[in-house]
Design a protein around this motif. Structure first.
Motif, mmCIF file in Angstrom:
data_model
loop_
_atom_site.group_PDB
_atom_site.id
_atom_site.type_symbol
_atom_site.label_atom_id
_atom_site.label_comp_id
_atom_site.label_asym_id
_atom_site.label_seq_id
_atom_site.Cartn_x
_atom_site.Cartn_y
_atom_site.Cartn_z
ATOM 1 N N VAL A 70 0.829 -1.035 0.109
ATOM 2 C CA VAL A 70 -0.025 -0.023 0.044
ATOM 3 C C VAL A 70 0.955 1.300 0.063
ATOM 4 N N LEU A 71 0.823 1.907 -1.024
ATOM 5 C CA LEU A 71 1.664 3.208 -1.395
ATOM 6 C C LEU A 71 1.148 4.433 -1.304
ATOM 7 N N GLY A 72 1.475 5.385 -0.405
ATOM 8 C CA GLY A 72 1.046 6.637 -0.080
ATOM 9 C C GLY A 72 1.365 7.620 -1.072
ATOM 10 N N VAL A 73 0.657 8.749 -1.355
ATOM 11 C CA VAL A 73 1.156 9.801 -1.810
ATOM 12 C C VAL A 73 1.194 10.826 -1.017
ATOM 13 N N GLY A 116 -0.108 14.218 2.740
ATOM 14 C CA GLY A 116 -1.393 14.191 2.970
ATOM 15 C C GLY A 116 -1.899 12.658 3.089
ATOM 16 N N ALA A 117 -1.900 12.130 2.143
ATOM 17 C CA ALA A 117 -2.283 10.695 2.151
ATOM 18 C C ALA A 117 -1.501 9.602 3.000
ATOM 19 N N VAL A 118 -0.706 9.952 3.726
ATOM 20 C CA VAL A 118 0.359 8.710 4.368
ATOM 21 C C VAL A 118 -0.474 8.409 5.532
ATOM 22 N N PRO A 119 -1.020 9.190 6.261
ATOM 23 C CA PRO A 119 -1.622 8.593 7.530
ATOM 24 C C PRO A 119 -2.823 7.647 7.276
ATOM 25 N N MET A 120 -3.599 8.202 6.011
ATOM 26 C CA MET A 120 -4.604 7.246 5.517
ATOM 27 C C MET A 120 -4.073 5.970 5.116
ATOM 28 N N THR A 121 -2.969 6.035 4.294
ATOM 29 C CA THR A 121 -2.332 4.709 3.682
ATOM 30 C C THR A 121 -1.728 3.695 4.860
ATOM 31 N N ARG A 122 -1.287 4.472 5.944
ATOM 32 C CA ARG A 122 -1.085 3.594 7.206
ATOM 33 C C ARG A 122 -2.329 2.829 7.531
ATOM 34 N N MET A 123 -3.154 3.543 7.827
ATOM 35 C CA MET A 123 -4.668 2.846 8.248
ATOM 36 C C MET A 123 -4.862 1.733 7.130
ATOM 37 N N ILE A 124 -4.894 1.988 6.138
ATOM 38 C CA ILE A 124 -5.435 0.964 5.017
ATOM 39 C C ILE A 124 -4.461 -0.191 5.199
ATOM 40 N N ALA A 125 -3.120 0.013 5.038
ATOM 41 C CA ALA A 125 -2.110 -1.164 5.370
ATOM 42 C C ALA A 125 -2.419 -1.916 6.453
ATOM 43 N N ASP A 126 -2.590 -1.116 7.552
ATOM 44 C CA ASP A 126 -2.638 -1.904 8.869
ATOM 45 C C ASP A 126 -3.980 -2.767 8.859
ATOM 46 N N ALA A 127 -5.327 -2.355 8.177
ATOM 47 C CA ALA A 127 -6.540 -3.041 8.282
ATOM 48 C C ALA A 127 -6.385 -4.111 7.319
ATOM 49 N N LEU A 128 -5.537 -4.043 6.123
ATOM 50 C CA LEU A 128 -5.584 -5.235 5.134
ATOM 51 C C LEU A 128 -4.244 -6.037 5.233
ATOM 52 N N ALA A 129 -3.556 -5.981 6.319
ATOM 53 C CA ALA A 129 -2.367 -6.747 6.664
ATOM 54 C C ALA A 129 -1.539 -6.676 5.406
ATOM 55 N N GLY A 130 -1.066 -5.195 5.104
ATOM 56 C CA GLY A 130 -0.153 -5.146 3.930
ATOM 57 C C GLY A 130 0.903 -4.385 4.504
ATOM 58 N N ASP A 142 5.109 -8.379 -8.920
ATOM 59 C CA ASP A 142 4.203 -9.494 -8.802
ATOM 60 C C ASP A 142 3.432 -9.402 -7.431
ATOM 61 N N ARG A 143 3.074 -8.178 -7.119
ATOM 62 C CA ARG A 143 2.301 -8.012 -5.753
ATOM 63 C C ARG A 143 1.063 -7.153 -6.159
ATOM 64 N N ILE A 144 -0.121 -7.339 -5.471
ATOM 65 C CA ILE A 144 -1.074 -6.397 -5.429
ATOM 66 C C ILE A 144 -0.683 -5.108 -4.801
ATOM 67 N N VAL A 145 -0.844 -4.034 -5.796
ATOM 68 C CA VAL A 145 -0.324 -2.814 -5.280
ATOM 69 C C VAL A 145 -1.357 -1.524 -5.168
ATOM 70 N N ILE A 146 -1.574 -0.959 -4.036
ATOM 71 C CA ILE A 146 -2.811 0.079 -4.029
ATOM 72 C C ILE A 146 -2.061 1.352 -3.692
ATOM 73 N N ILE A 147 -2.325 2.170 -4.686
ATOM 74 C CA ILE A 147 -2.008 3.600 -4.369
ATOM 75 C C ILE A 147 -2.875 4.669 -3.884
ATOM 76 N N VAL A 148 -2.751 5.104 -2.615
ATOM 77 C CA VAL A 148 -3.724 6.070 -2.055
ATOM 78 C C VAL A 148 -3.373 7.597 -2.086
ATOM 79 N N ASP A 149 -4.447 8.180 -2.468
ATOM 80 C CA ASP A 149 -4.454 9.723 -2.359
ATOM 81 C C ASP A 149 -5.518 10.163 -1.697
ATOM 82 N N ASP A 150 -5.455 11.280 -0.973
ATOM 83 C CA ASP A 150 -6.861 12.011 -0.505
ATOM 84 C C ASP A 150 -7.583 12.807 -1.483
#
Length: 215
Positions: A28-31, A34-48, A120-128
């Motif tokens: 899970v990659l944050g931009v 601004g998006a990094v605290p969001m990205t951390r929440m998402i990575a933690d919740a999705l075990a990423g 070869d991974r599922i990658v999620i890019i997050v922005d606010d």
């Protein structure tokens, strides 16, 4: 739709992203920033795993808030159609200025390791939020070049034009609010407090077991 905060938006994104990520350990990659605290929440919740994708907009010479394109930390550049009339010398100088910023950020954000490989991974890019789409386009293309298994975008809000463009840059796009009445990302948040570099560094350290303790 308005959000109470970035955290409120992140919680809603988690619900929509979960079906893509069951037992997948997504990257899970944050931009930043601004998006990094969001990205951390998402990575933690999705075990990423959490990291950042470093891209910077290239500003118009007469309207600095208006993006004519973007550059990633490897120097790959995306230019919008409306950049055709901008002096190429200005574009190159602006690119070099932003590359200096990106290299400094990488050195500060993850000095204990190299960027996590998305191959070869599922990658999620997050922005606010996405206004013109230049920065997110550069982010998608930077990651796509490294051959992820699946590339997913996750944003709270996007302008109508940007949302339409982004679906061609990734394999799946989760956007909570697509607005035709878009002026700035902050208009869609009750609390849009600025995220500092220290906030970014703290989020990355806390989500990485190999990171050294914060001094």
């Amino acid at each position: 739709m308005r959000f109470k905060s970035r955290e409120h938006a992140a919680q809603q994104l988690i619900e929509q992203l979960s079906p893509y990520c069951v037992n997948q350990n997504p990257l899970v990659l944050g931009v930043p920033r601004g998006a990094v605290p969001m990205t951390r929440m998402i990575a933690d919740a999705l075990a990423g795993e959490l990291d950042v994708v470093l891209v910077r907009k290239l500003s118009h010479p007469d309207q600095p808030e208006f993006a004519i394109g973007a550059v990633d930390e490897s120097g790959n550049t995306f230019l919008a159609e409306w950049a055709a009339d901008v002096d190429p010398q200005f574009v190159e100088a602006e690119k070099q200025r932003q590359l200096t910023v990106l290299r400094g950020r990488r050195a500060r954000y993850t000095p204990w390791r190299e960027p996590i490989d998305p191959i070869d991974r599922i990658v999620i890019i997050v922005d606010d939020g996405i206004a013109t789409g230049s920065t997110m386009t550069a982010a998608f293309r930077a990651v796509r070049a490294k051959k992820p298994k699946k590339l997913i975008g996750a944003v709270a809000v996007a302008s109508l034009d940007a949302a339409r463009a982004m679906v061609h840059e990734c394999d799946a796009m989760v956007c909570l609010n697509v607005s035709a009445d878009f002026f700035a990302v902050g208009q869609f948040f009750e609390d849009f407090t600025q995220v500092s570099e220290q906030d970014v560094i703290a989020a990355l350290r806390k989500s990485n077991a190999s990171a050294p303790a914060v001094a």
